[in-house]
Design an enzyme around this catalytic site. Structure first.
Site, mmCIF file in Angstrom:
data_model
loop_
_atom_site.group_PDB
_atom_site.id
_atom_site.type_symbol
_atom_site.label_atom_id
_atom_site.label_comp_id
_atom_site.label_asym_id
_atom_site.label_seq_id
_atom_site.Cartn_x
_atom_site.Cartn_y
_atom_site.Cartn_z
ATOM 1 N N LYS A 146 -10.364 0.582 -1.674
ATOM 2 C CA LYS A 146 -10.365 0.201 -0.259
ATOM 3 C C LYS A 146 -11.683 0.559 0.416
ATOM 4 C CE LYS A 146 -7.427 0.693 3.858
ATOM 5 N NZ LYS A 146 -6.200 1.364 4.378
ATOM 6 N N CYS B 184 -4.876 -3.576 3.602
ATOM 7 C CA CYS B 184 -4.497 -3.148 4.949
ATOM 8 C C CYS B 184 -5.603 -3.344 5.994
ATOM 9 C CB CYS B 184 -4.023 -1.698 4.905
ATOM 10 S SG CYS B 184 -3.013 -1.221 6.335
ATOM 11 N N GLU C 293 0.841 -1.188 0.000
ATOM 12 C CA GLU C 293 0.000 0.000 0.000
ATOM 13 C C GLU C 293 0.882 1.246 0.000
ATOM 14 O OE1 GLU C 293 -3.893 1.570 2.520
ATOM 15 O OE2 GLU C 293 -2.284 0.544 3.606
#
Length: 267
Positions: free
Chosen positions: A116, A156, A43
């Site tokens: 995301k 993440c 990321e």
């Protein structure tokens, strides 16, 4: 699924985009030379800015822009499947971007995009992070098919939400590029990654940012590749470098046959 050699690329990205892209390209070339066919960047591989707002200046329209061109060209040049960690893509809001993970095939074609969904928020008094200040959330879980199996994309903080991984059925390989903080990483990184691999009976490739950044931010590193039994196949504790492993189709098949938990699901 077919067996494949994969690589998680660990970086310590800086506020200087050109420097980060040079590092990424060097690691991509090294991984390809060592036989990796699926490569995953962390990321924020292209920038870890002095301020969270720095990435707004780099935002691109989906389908065009220097960062997307870099990923497409690298995939094509080295003949690999390349997953570009995350880059900032334009959102409907002028003050926020999408934090987007793009997958490119060996022809340099973008075959999947995941924005995301879960945005990190953390405040322990000494550290504060609020991704929703500069990032707009995505809304759809994304998987794509490859010659070596079905691949899922996550990023993440998504790691903490197991329902995301279960929502799309059986997936052979989950990818999770991250910039996990040192504080939360020490407590939760490995145990959560191994849990996602075990409960979904799949491989997990998790490249992380890996150390002390020029901005003073510290990320946890420990990029991992985990097998469907929850065993860590390889790990890089800190610093720039590669985490390489062979994902064996026979291992996936054996776990799912011996303990057919996916077939036993009732909810």
């Amino acid at each position: 699924m077919k067996s494949i050699i994969v690589a998680a690329l660990q970086m310590i990205s800086t506020p200087v985009v050109e420097q980060n892209l040079a590092t990424a390209r060097r690691l991509i070339a090294q991984a390809a030379a060592e036989g990796a066919q699926l490569l995953v960047l962390p990321e924020y591989f292209a920038i870890m800015g002095q301020r969270d707002t720095d990435k707004l200046a780099l935002q691109e329209e989906f389908g065009t822009g220097p960062l997307q061109d870099f990923l497409a060209q690298a995939a094509r040049e080295f003949g690999v499947w390349l997953v570009g960690g995350t880059i900032p893509l334009r959102s409907a809001s002028p003050d926020r971007v999408m934090n987007s993970c793009l997958a490119f095939n060996p022809h340099g074609e973008c075959v999947a995009r995941y924005d995301k969904i879960h945005l990190f928020g953390f405040d322990n008094g000494a550290e504060r992070f609020c991704e929703s200040d500069t990032i707009a959330p995505g809304s759809q879980v994304v998987t794509f098919d490859t010659p070596f199996g079905r691949v899922g994309l996550s990023i993440c903080y998504d790691l903490r939400f197991p329902e995301l991984f279960r929502s799309v059925g059986d997936v052979d390989i989950w990818l999770l590029p991250a910039a996990f903080t040192a504080t939360t990483g020490r407590a939760h990184w490995e145990v959560l990654l191994r849990a996602r691999a075990i409960e979904n009976q799949c491989f997990v490739i998790a490249p992380n940012q890996g150390g002390l950044h020029p901005t003073g931010r510290e990320t946890y590193g420990h990029s991992l590749i985990v097998d469907p039994w929850g065993q860590v196949l390889n790990c890089l504790p800190e610093g720039e470098g590669l985490v390489l492993a062979e994902l064996k189709a026979s291992q996936l098949e054996r776990v799912r046959k011996t303990l057919p938990a996916l077939a036993h699901r009732l909810l």
